[in-house]
Design a protein around this motif. Structure first.
Motif, PDB file in Angstrom:
ATOM      1  N   VAL A   1      45.020  43.659  39.740  1.00 40.97           N
ATOM      2  CA  VAL A   1      45.808  43.711  40.977  1.00 40.97           C
ATOM      3  C   VAL A   1      45.301  42.734  42.035  1.00 40.97           C
ATOM      4  CG1 VAL A   1      44.510  45.481  42.233  1.00 40.97           C
ATOM      5  CG2 VAL A   1      47.006  45.340  42.482  1.00 40.97           C
ATOM      6  N   LEU A   2      44.026  42.360  41.971  1.00 40.18           N
ATOM      7  CA  LEU A   2      43.497  41.389  42.919  1.00 40.18           C
ATOM      8  C   LEU A   2      43.882  39.967  42.502  1.00 40.18           C
ATOM      9  CD1 LEU A   2      39.975  42.959  43.485  1.00 40.18           C
ATOM     10  CD2 LEU A   2      41.745  42.679  45.224  1.00 40.18           C
ATOM     11  N   PRO A   3      43.839  39.009  43.410  1.00 41.49           N
ATOM     12  CA  PRO A   3      44.159  37.617  43.055  1.00 41.49           C
ATOM     13  C   PRO A   3      43.306  37.125  41.894  1.00 41.49           C
ATOM     14  CG  PRO A   3      44.036  37.845  45.437  1.00 41.49           C
ATOM     15  CD  PRO A   3      43.573  39.155  44.860  1.00 41.49           C
ATOM     16  N   ALA A   4      43.900  36.299  41.042  1.00 41.34           N
ATOM     17  CA  ALA A   4      43.220  35.857  39.832  1.00 41.34           C
ATOM     18  C   ALA A   4      41.929  35.103  40.114  1.00 41.34           C
ATOM     19  CB  ALA A   4      44.152  34.979  39.002  1.00 41.34           C
ATOM     20  N   ARG A   5      41.848  34.441  41.261  1.00 40.69           N
ATOM     21  CA  ARG A   5      40.629  33.697  41.567  1.00 40.69           C
ATOM     22  C   ARG A   5      39.424  34.617  41.761  1.00 40.69           C
ATOM     23  NH1 ARG A   5      43.915  33.495  46.038  1.00 40.69           N
ATOM     24  NH2 ARG A   5      43.093  34.338  48.017  1.00 40.69           N
ATOM     25  N   PHE A   6      39.694  35.919  41.995  1.00 39.72           N
ATOM     26  CA  PHE A   6      38.613  36.891  42.139  1.00 39.72           C
ATOM     27  C   PHE A   6      38.355  37.675  40.850  1.00 39.72           C
ATOM     28  CE2 PHE A   6      40.380  37.122  46.658  1.00 39.72           C
ATOM     29  CZ  PHE A   6      39.521  36.136  47.113  1.00 39.72           C
ATOM     30  N   ARG A   7      39.203  37.491  39.863  1.00 43.46           N
ATOM     31  CA  ARG A   7      39.158  38.376  38.693  1.00 43.46           C
ATOM     32  C   ARG A   7      37.820  38.327  37.970  1.00 43.46           C
ATOM     33  NH1 ARG A   7      44.252  37.794  35.133  1.00 43.46           N
ATOM     34  NH2 ARG A   7      45.126  38.745  37.014  1.00 43.46           N
TER      35      ARG A   7
ATOM     36  N   ALA B   1      48.263  46.064  46.209  1.00 45.67           N
ATOM     37  CA  ALA B   1      49.520  45.469  45.766  1.00 45.67           C
ATOM     38  C   ALA B   1      50.507  45.322  46.920  1.00 45.67           C
ATOM     39  CB  ALA B   1      50.136  46.310  44.641  1.00 45.67           C
ATOM     40  N   LEU B   2      50.597  46.344  47.759  1.00 44.76           N
ATOM     41  CA  LEU B   2      51.511  46.281  48.903  1.00 44.76           C
ATOM     42  C   LEU B   2      51.047  45.238  49.919  1.00 44.76           C
ATOM     43  CD1 LEU B   2      52.254  50.081  49.415  1.00 44.76           C
ATOM     44  CD2 LEU B   2      53.800  48.338  48.496  1.00 44.76           C
ATOM     45  N   ALA B   3      49.739  45.135  50.123  1.00 42.46           N
ATOM     46  CA  ALA B   3      49.216  44.132  51.047  1.00 42.46           C
ATOM     47  C   ALA B   3      49.515  42.720  50.549  1.00 42.46           C
ATOM     48  CB  ALA B   3      47.713  44.323  51.232  1.00 42.46           C
ATOM     49  N   ARG B   4      49.557  42.554  49.245  1.00 40.95           N
ATOM     50  CA  ARG B   4      49.879  41.243  48.668  1.00 40.95           C
ATOM     51  C   ARG B   4      51.377  41.064  48.445  1.00 40.95           C
ATOM     52  NH1 ARG B   4      47.207  39.883  43.367  1.00 40.95           N
ATOM     53  NH2 ARG B   4      47.830  37.789  44.083  1.00 40.95           N
ATOM     54  N   ARG B   5      52.151  42.096  48.784  1.00 39.37           N
ATOM     55  CA  ARG B   5      53.590  42.096  48.545  1.00 39.37           C
ATOM     56  C   ARG B   5      53.908  41.926  47.053  1.00 39.37           C
ATOM     57  NH1 ARG B   5      55.700  38.341  53.649  1.00 39.37           N
ATOM     58  NH2 ARG B   5      54.739  39.630  55.284  1.00 39.37           N
ATOM     59  N   ARG B   6      53.134  42.623  46.243  1.00 36.07           N
ATOM     60  CA  ARG B   6      53.303  42.577  44.784  1.00 36.07           C
ATOM     61  C   ARG B   6      53.347  44.004  44.236  1.00 36.07           C
ATOM     62  NH1 ARG B   6      50.821  37.698  43.050  1.00 36.07           N
ATOM     63  NH2 ARG B   6      51.378  36.070  44.533  1.00 36.07           N
ATOM     64  N   PHE B   7      54.337  44.774  44.647  1.00 30.40           N
ATOM     65  CA  PHE B   7      54.401  46.179  44.234  1.00 30.40           C
ATOM     66  C   PHE B   7      54.479  46.313  42.722  1.00 30.40           C
ATOM     67  CE2 PHE B   7      56.853  50.033  43.213  1.00 30.40           C
ATOM     68  CZ  PHE B   7      56.011  50.995  43.764  1.00 30.40           C
TER      69      PHE B   7
ATOM     70  N   ALA C   1      38.231  60.811  42.420  1.00 33.13           N
ATOM     71  CA  ALA C   1      37.873  59.397  42.399  1.00 33.13           C
ATOM     72  C   ALA C   1      39.004  58.545  41.827  1.00 33.13           C
ATOM     73  CB  ALA C   1      36.600  59.197  41.588  1.00 33.13           C
ATOM     74  N   LEU C   2      39.603  59.003  40.739  1.00 34.32           N
ATOM     75  CA  LEU C   2      40.697  58.244  40.128  1.00 34.32           C
ATOM     76  C   LEU C   2      41.926  58.224  41.028  1.00 34.32           C
ATOM     77  CD1 LEU C   2      40.398  59.384  36.409  1.00 34.32           C
ATOM     78  CD2 LEU C   2      39.824  57.152  37.371  1.00 34.32           C
ATOM     79  N   GLY C   3      42.178  59.327  41.711  1.00 35.86           N
ATOM     80  CA  GLY C   3      43.277  59.343  42.670  1.00 35.86           C
ATOM     81  C   GLY C   3      43.062  58.342  43.786  1.00 35.86           C
ATOM     82  N   GLY C   4      41.820  58.256  44.268  1.00 36.21           N
ATOM     83  CA  GLY C   4      41.499  57.282  45.296  1.00 36.21           C
ATOM     84  C   GLY C   4      41.679  55.855  44.812  1.00 36.21           C
ATOM     85  N   VAL C   5      41.300  55.606  43.566  1.00 41.06           N
ATOM     86  CA  VAL C   5      41.471  54.264  43.000  1.00 41.06           C
ATOM     87  C   VAL C   5      42.956  53.919  42.871  1.00 41.06           C
ATOM     88  CG1 VAL C   5      41.150  52.868  40.921  1.00 41.06           C
ATOM     89  CG2 VAL C   5      39.270  54.271  41.789  1.00 41.06           C
ATOM     90  N   ALA C   6      43.756  54.887  42.442  1.00 42.29           N
ATOM     91  CA  ALA C   6      45.198  54.642  42.317  1.00 42.29           C
ATOM     92  C   ALA C   6      45.808  54.267  43.663  1.00 42.29           C
ATOM     93  CB  ALA C   6      45.892  55.878  41.742  1.00 42.29           C
ATOM     94  N   VAL C   7      45.402  54.987  44.716  1.00 51.02           N
ATOM     95  CA  VAL C   7      45.895  54.664  46.063  1.00 51.02           C
ATOM     96  C   VAL C   7      45.433  53.274  46.478  1.00 51.02           C
ATOM     97  CG1 VAL C   7      45.748  55.293  48.501  1.00 51.02           C
ATOM     98  CG2 VAL C   7      46.044  57.078  46.764  1.00 51.02           C
ATOM     99  N   LEU C   8      44.179  52.943  46.174  1.00 50.46           N
ATOM    100  CA  LEU C   8      43.640  51.624  46.516  1.00 50.46           C
ATOM    101  C   LEU C   8      44.399  50.516  45.802  1.00 50.46           C
ATOM    102  CD1 LEU C   8      41.513  49.821  47.846  1.00 50.46           C
ATOM    103  CD2 LEU C   8      40.016  50.272  45.864  1.00 50.46           C
ATOM    104  N   VAL C   9      44.693  50.720  44.517  1.00 50.16           N
ATOM    105  CA  VAL C   9      45.435  49.715  43.750  1.00 50.16           C
ATOM    106  C   VAL C   9      46.801  49.465  44.374  1.00 50.16           C
ATOM    107  CG1 VAL C   9      46.616  49.320  41.542  1.00 50.16           C
ATOM    108  CG2 VAL C   9      44.227  50.063  41.572  1.00 50.16           C
ATOM    109  N   LEU C  10      47.501  50.540  44.720  1.00 46.49           N
ATOM    110  CA  LEU C  10      48.819  50.378  45.338  1.00 46.49           C
ATOM    111  C   LEU C  10      48.711  49.736  46.715  1.00 46.49           C
ATOM    112  CD1 LEU C  10      50.748  53.647  44.404  1.00 46.49           C
ATOM    113  CD2 LEU C  10      51.129  51.323  43.555  1.00 46.49           C
ATOM    114  N   ALA C  11      47.672  50.075  47.464  1.00 46.67           N
ATOM    115  CA  ALA C  11      47.489  49.478  48.787  1.00 46.67           C
ATOM    116  C   ALA C  11      47.257  47.969  48.676  1.00 46.67           C
ATOM    117  CB  ALA C  11      46.317  50.145  49.501  1.00 46.67           C
TER     118      ALA C  11
END
Length: 301
Positions: free
Chosen positions: A167-173, A101-107, A89-99
């Motif tokens: 990692v998500l936009p601040a307006r969603f935080r 970030a990459l989608a937002r161009r914020r590696f 589960a944690l590995g999946g979350v780590a991949v999701l976080v990076l995905a």
């Protein structure tokens, strides 16, 4: 002459906002420091009150005995946690976080979120295994006496929610943390229902993660100020509320009149206190810019 007078007001106007930003930055950073300190103090209070005292241990051991002797059908709602692989589960979350970030161009932001995900979980394991201990009562109880404070499951759940909030936009935080607090509450109550953890373990895990993340946010805020001041009352509430939660939980659990009442109270308190900790830090974390690549930006986007 016209040029000279036109330059003087502009210089004055450019200086005034700069001083205002410095003052507001101190207020915002103080709020984050208060959140980190409040959660850290409450973590210590929970350990000393529940783990290092005979009365605290006896109250919580009664809950563990009830969980171990209860019929599995009464806690079917917690069964999904039994079958979950925490590492996967944690590995999946780590991949999701990076995905994300990459989608937002914020590696760089993704790396920051991963650091905030892993650091408190590592700290929880180190504290539980090598630093903190649970003195034996020698009361003839069949309850395991090994240290389980703080809970690794609740630490992981809280860290996941906060990392996604970063990692998500601040307006969603705020919405992410509010919704995620329900997930943390379920994990906390489930670990108590299954007899894996005590109330203090769940609250301690949540407090530890919140303290680490808020401390990191305070460092970031000091370097990237925003223009929002903070009144003294929110600072005091943020500082004192976590310990009040711990003390209130202890008072309720210690005064429960029966084993069944203690068991139910522990599950409800684990859920309520864990969710409350996440919601308490949602305000201080709401506008922090965690992105190293946008150090000149005042607010997160």
């Amino acid at each position: 002459m016209v040029v000279m007078f036109s330059e003087t007001p502009s210089a004055t106007s450019s200086t005034a906002p700069r001083h205002a930003l410095v003052t507001a930055a101190a207020s915002r950073t103080v709020l984050l420091i208060a959140a980190a300190a409040g959660c850290a103090v409450a973590f210590v209070v929970a350990y000393l009150l529940f783990v290092r005292t005979a009365s605290g241990q006896q109250a919580e051991n009664g809950v563990v005995r009830s969980a171990q002797s209860s019929r599995r059908s009464t806690v079917d709602w917690a069964a999904p946690l039994q079958h979950a692989d925490l590492v996967v589960a944690l590995g999946g979350v780590a991949v999701l976080v990076l995905a994300i970030a990459l989608a937002r161009r914020r590696f760089a932001l993704g790396v920051t979120a991963l650091v905030l995900l892993g650091t408190p979980m590592l700290a929880a394991q180190l504290l539980k295994i090598y630093v903190l201990d649970r003195p034996g009562l020698n009361d003839g109880s069949a309850v395991a006496s090994h240290n389980s404070f703080p809970s690794g499951h609740v630490s992981a759940a809280t860290a996941v929610v906060l990392a996604l909030g970063v990692v998500l936009p601040a307006r969603f935080r705020t919405w992410v943390l509010a919704g995620g607090s329900l997930g943390v509450a379920w994990v906390a109550a489930a670990t108590v229902a299954l007899g894996w953890h005590r109330l203090s373990d769940t609250v301690g895990g949540c407090l530890l993660v919140a303290a680490v993340v808020c401390a990191g946010a305070a460092v970031v805020s000091a370097r990237r100020p925003d223009a929002t001041g903070v009144a003294p009352v929110p600072v005091l509430v943020t500082l004192l509320a976590p310990s009040a939660l711990v003390l209130g939980g202890y008072a309720v659990l210690a005064t429960a009149t029966s084993a069944a009442a203690q068991f139910v109270a522990a599950m409800v308190l684990a859920a309520a206190c864990s969710a409350a900790v996440v919601l308490l830090v949602a305000g201080p974390l709401r506008r922090v810019n965690f992105d190293p690549a946008r150090a000149g930006s005042r607010l997160s986007r």
